[in-house]
Design an enzyme around this catalytic site. Structure first.
Site, PDB file in Angstrom:
ATOM      1  N   LYS A  61       0.815  -1.220   0.000  1.00 34.52           N
ATOM      2  CA  LYS A  61       0.000   0.000   0.000  1.00 34.52           C
ATOM      3  C   LYS A  61       0.849   1.272   0.000  1.00 34.52           C
ATOM      4  CE  LYS A  61      -4.180  -1.799   0.142  1.00 34.52           C
ATOM      5  NZ  LYS A  61      -5.054  -1.678  -1.040  1.00 34.52           N
ATOM      6  N   GLU A  79      -9.683   5.978   3.255  1.00 31.67           N
ATOM      7  CA  GLU A  79     -10.412   4.889   3.882  1.00 31.67           C
ATOM      8  C   GLU A  79      -9.418   3.769   4.160  1.00 31.67           C
ATOM      9  OE1 GLU A  79      -9.963   5.259   0.724  1.00 31.67           O
ATOM     10  OE2 GLU A  79      -9.202   3.258   0.278  1.00 31.67           O
ATOM     11  N   SER A 121       1.809  -9.693  -0.558  1.00 35.73           N
ATOM     12  CA  SER A 121       1.504  -8.267  -0.559  1.00 35.73           C
ATOM     13  C   SER A 121       1.696  -7.576   0.788  1.00 35.73           C
ATOM     14  CB  SER A 121       0.065  -8.044  -1.045  1.00 35.73           C
ATOM     15  OG  SER A 121      -0.839  -8.802  -0.270  1.00 35.73           O
TER      16      SER A 121
END
Lengths: 261, 436
Positions: free
Chosen positions: B122, B144, B411
């Site tokens: 991210k 969010e 990830s």
């Protein structure tokens, strides 16, 4: 002839500020919505917006979010709302506008929705999250059936987009008075008048101003420069408070009469 | 053994410069029939401003260089590509009788996004967009978060760049990702609880968009996945495409050829589209996205959009969504907060239509097995999201020809999920029987 166009022409002729009301259909259930719409019409509202509840109302503030939750809990669907309007259409004098998010309409299918809307006697359709660029398909279906497409305009809308909306919209233009989500406010937004004047410069379509309007003095003030004021959350709040009570329809009727006073 | 990626090799492969502009959607933001901009009128102008700002930034070498430098020195890129030899043919039971893989076995490589600063992919997108926000003169960021990884990454980028940060998070997600809530607060962000709907990612996005619509003049909405109105799906993919560029160069360096299969978990789909992007033009490389199968494929029990969904519009984009007959969005369920979402990124829906990508789903229980296996066999605690990709790979490998190569996008790391794993009956204590 468009029922909406006639209505606004009459308001202009009489030099009377119009009142557009919004309620969430199915709050607390569709039976009581039928009575609520009749009461609002009796009280003299000029246009009735009927909101279709949607699971993700991202343009709405807390009051309409809660109404939406109650409506969904009572099993309300777009199809049910269209059936409701069809069943009471003959009793209602004012034009009726369906106010919805895109997905319930796309799920039903734009053409099927337009057919059912015509059968129900719907006069106009406003889709909150369908800006001009995405609205062509649905608009064409509605135009072909004589139903007006109501477009939203916001303080962030550029003059170029105002002109496009004026060309594509019909019935009336819905001007949002402020940035943000729906909800009643104590005072009108600064810039609301300028917003309406900006629209006037590019369009002769009637303009209804909404977001944050809750009192007769708001309606009167808006009426000095717009064709109509839209009252949504404040009315939904009256219904929320009166929900289960036997005199719900009386309360709604009195509130709408007070707004028009 | 050459187990980790060589930074020199990546650089010398010339892959450290983004090749922006390939496979852009059309001018209206459509990937085939998917995408677009389904937003309230108030957001149209801000989104057009964002689109112009983004296209200007990506054409600006100075912007790209600044981001590259941050990715290298702050995030720790390139992340390693690690060959997980124990995972293949290994048994979850640790000990001497564990089967060892043979040279002819399938080779599995993990792209270690879990080793980035903040512990998940991210950060690649959060830093890129935060730099863009700053360039556009916005001082306030809203975001969010589901699993909290995007929230942490955004809070981190805002701390670094001196931006005000507010993160919306569903109360259910705050409960199951409590560690990340504290991390965001420590980084100076305000975490705003969202107690609506399923109290997860979808509801947090609604609330973040409500904030944005009320504060468009000074606020930048830093969306965390390849979702939402155009240009977000494009922009997020391009910021995440660094994963695929690195992985492609690394596998060529370490294995001498392209992989046969690339596997990634898909919530909104940003880590998947990021790694897939590097291999999209390599027609022989299968690209497989793994969705959350939850408890079972029945309404409200999963988040596998391609298994139980249909096309519709949610939160600004037309794509595959989970919905009922009336067009309301169905509740979703996944053990992993980051996959617990009712829509998939529009580019995934398009690539699937084209037959370029495939999608599978993995249940909560299988994901927990994947989590345990990677922990026990490789000494890596994966995020529960990534555990879906691991679990799928473990099922896929026996079906592949010997000598096949699989690249899995790992990830994120699993520290945030420890409590969920314990609560779900995951095997965390060393059972004496395990050692024998």
């Amino acid at each position: 002839m468009s029922h909406l166009r006639d209505t606004f022409a009459r308001l202009r002729e009489q030099k009377t500020p119009g009142l557009v009301t919004y309620v969430t259909a199915g709050d607390p259930d569709l039976d009581r919505t039928a009575g609520v719409l009749r009461a609002i019409d009796r009280a003299g509202a000029d246009v009735l917006e009927v909101g279709v509840p949607f699971s993700d109302p991202l343009a709405d503030g807390p009051v309409i979010q809660r109404a939406t939750e109650r409506a969904l809990a009572s099993g309300t669907t777009l199809s049910g709302v269209l059936d409701l309007v069809r069943s009471i259409r003959a009793d209602i004098r004012a034009p009726i506008v369906i106010f919805s998010y895109a997905n319930p309409i796309l799920r039903l299918g734009a053409e099927r929705f337009a057919d059912r809307a015509r059968e129900a006697g719907i006069d106009g359709v406003l889709i909150l999250d369908l800006p001009i660029e995405e609205a062509a398909d649905v608009r064409d279906m509605l135009v072909a059936r004589g139903i007006d497409t109501i477009l939203l305009l916001s303080p962030t809308t550029t003059d170029d987009r105002l002109r496009r909306a004026a060309a594509l919209g019909s019935g009336f233009l819905y001007a949002i008075s402020r940035l943000g989500v729906t909800g009643a406010r104590e005072v009108l937004a600064d810039g609301a008048k300028e917003m309406v004047q900006r629209i006037r410069r590019v369009s002769d379509l009637p303009v209804a101003l909404g977001f944050g309007i809750s009192k007769p003095e708001h309606v009167r003030e808006v009426g000095q420069w717009a064709d109509a004021a839209v009252v949504g959350s404040a009315l939904v709040d009256v219904i929320a408070r009166g929900g289960a009570s036997h005199d719900l329809h009386t309360r709604v009727e009195e509130y709408v009469r007070w707004l028009k006073s | 053994m050459k187990a980790t990626g060589s930074k020199d090799a990546v650089t010398s492969a010339g892959s450290d410069q983004p090749a922006f502009g390939r496979r852009d959607p059309d001018a209206r933001g459509y990937f085939g029939a998917y995408g677009g901009r389904f937003v309230p009128e108030t957001l149209v102008a801000p989104i057009e401003e964002l689109t112009a700002g983004y296209f200007a930034a990506r054409a600006d070498k100075a912007f790209r260089d600044e981001l590259d430098q941050m990715l290298k020195h702050y995030v720790g890129r390139p992340t390693p590509l690690y060959e997980a030899r124990n995972l293949v043919g290994g048994s979850v039971v640790a000990g001497p009788e564990r089967t060892r893989p043979t040279p002819s076995d399938v080779r599995v490589f993990l792209k270690r996004e879990d080793l980035t600063h903040t512990g998940a992919h991210k950060i690649n997108n959060a830093l890129g967009q935060a730099l863009l926000a700053k360039r556009m003169g916005k001082r306030r960021i809203v975001a969010e978060t589901g699993a909290g990884q995007h929230g942490v990454a955004t809070a981190t980028a805002c701390a670094l760049l001196g931006l005000e940060c507010r993160v919306y998070m569903g109360t259910e997600d705050m409960r199951r990702q409590a560690l990340n809530v504290v991390r965001m607060q420590l980084l100076g962000a305000t975490v705003q609880a969202v107690d609506a709907g399923s109290r997860t990612l979808k509801d947090a996005i609604n609330e973040a968009m409500r904030d944005w619509v009320a504060n468009v003049t000074d606020t930048y909405y830093l969306l965390g996945s390849a979702l939402g109105p155009h240009p977000y799906p494009l922009m997020v993919r391009e910021f995440q495409s660094v994963i695929g560029r690195e992985a492609r160069a690394q596998i060529l360096d370490q294995a001498g050829r392209l992989p046969d299969v690339v596997v990634a978990c898909v919530g909104g789909g940003s880590n998947a589209i990021g790694i897939f992007d590097g291999f999209l033009e390599d027609a022989d490389v299968r690209l497989i996205g793994v969705e959350a199968g939850g408890e079972k494929i029945a309404p409200g029990c999963h988040a596998a959009r391609f298994a139980g969904g249909s096309t519709g519009v949610l939160q600004g984009t037309r794509t595959f969504i989970l919905q009922d007959d009336a067009g309301n969005i169905e509740l979703t369920h996944s053990i992993s907060a980051g996959l617990d979402y009712a829509a998939v990124g529009p580019e995934h829906a398009w690539l699937r239509d084209l037959g370029r990508t495939e999608y599978a789903h993995i249940s909560d229980a299988e994901a927990l097995e994947g989590f345990t296996a990677l922990a026990r066999l490789e000494g890596i605690l994966p995020a529960l999201e990534s555990s879906h990709a691991i679990a799928y790979t473990m099922q896929l490998v026996p079906t592949l020809k010997p000598g096949s190569i699989v690249v899995v996008n790992l990830s994120g790391r699993g520290d945030k999920d420890v409590q969920t794993v314990i609560d779900s009956g995951g095997r965390v204590l060393s059972d004496p029987a395990d050692g024998r």
